[in-house]
Design a protein around this motif. Structure first.
Motif: not given
Length: 191
Positions: A40-48, A104-112, A147-152
């Motif tokens: 459930v709580n996974i750390v997204y290191r890349k977009a894949e 939450k993760a996608t919301g954080n990306i979309l809201l930058q 910008l995407v998970p793991g890429h600031a």
């Protein structure tokens, strides 16, 4: 005619249960296939990672739905009234709880939102170090996001003093932020 309708109702109910059990088994196979993304709580290191986790959650939510249908059928056979509504509510809450971290993760990306892997104190420290540079007169409009998970990524506006070495300032600033993990940095320099 009434016996035919009763028989047809029993066959339809039997077909639905067989279909739900088959669907559950196929979905459990899919969950096993994506088992490394089943947390459930996974750390997204890349977009894949986010994509595979969303596929896994989709299959898992379908499994929960099938289990809810089987449970509702069992409750109906026991004579529980409104079993469908009860099981639908349970399934809805379970699916919502499963996908909330992904939302939450996608919301954080979309809201930058500022990148979670870079502490705000480190960004402030870099800002102060750039301001203290002798060729820099002002640093303004610093913005950093994921910008995407793991890429600031980030952008800065820097005012260079007249006669200052713009290229050395750029190299210095890029080096500071690369140490923080921000590889893509857009810098606008003004004199």
């Amino acid at each position: 005619m009434e016996d035919y309708m009763t028989l047809q109702g029993k066959l339809t109910k039997h077909y639905l249960i067989v279909s739900a059990v088959t669907n559950l088994l196929v979905n459990l196979l899919g969950v096993w296939f994506f088992r490394s993304y089943a947390r459930v709580n996974i750390v997204y290191r890349k977009a894949e990672d986010m994509n595979y986790h969303s596929v896994c959650l989709h299959v898992l939510a379908d499994s929960v739905r099938s289990a809810g249908l089987i449970l509702a059928s069992w409750f109906l056979s026991l004579g529980v009234e409104n079993a469908e509504v009860l099981c639908l509510g349970i399934v809805s809450v379970a699916v919502f709880m499963l996908v909330l971290p992904l939302f939450k993760a996608t919301g954080n990306i979309l809201l930058q939102i500022a990148p979670g892997n870079v502490p705000p104190s480190a960004l402030t420290k870099c800002f102060r170090q750039i301001s203290a540079c002798e060729d820099v007169s002002e640093v303004c409009q610093g913005r950093f996001w994921e910008l995407v998970p793991g890429h600031a990524v980030g952008s800065l506006d820097i005012r260079v003093k007249n006669g200052g070495d713009c290229q050395s300032v750029l190299d210095y600033v890029h080096g500071l932020y690369q140490d923080l993990g921000i590889q893509d940095l857009t810098i606008q320099t003004d004199e």
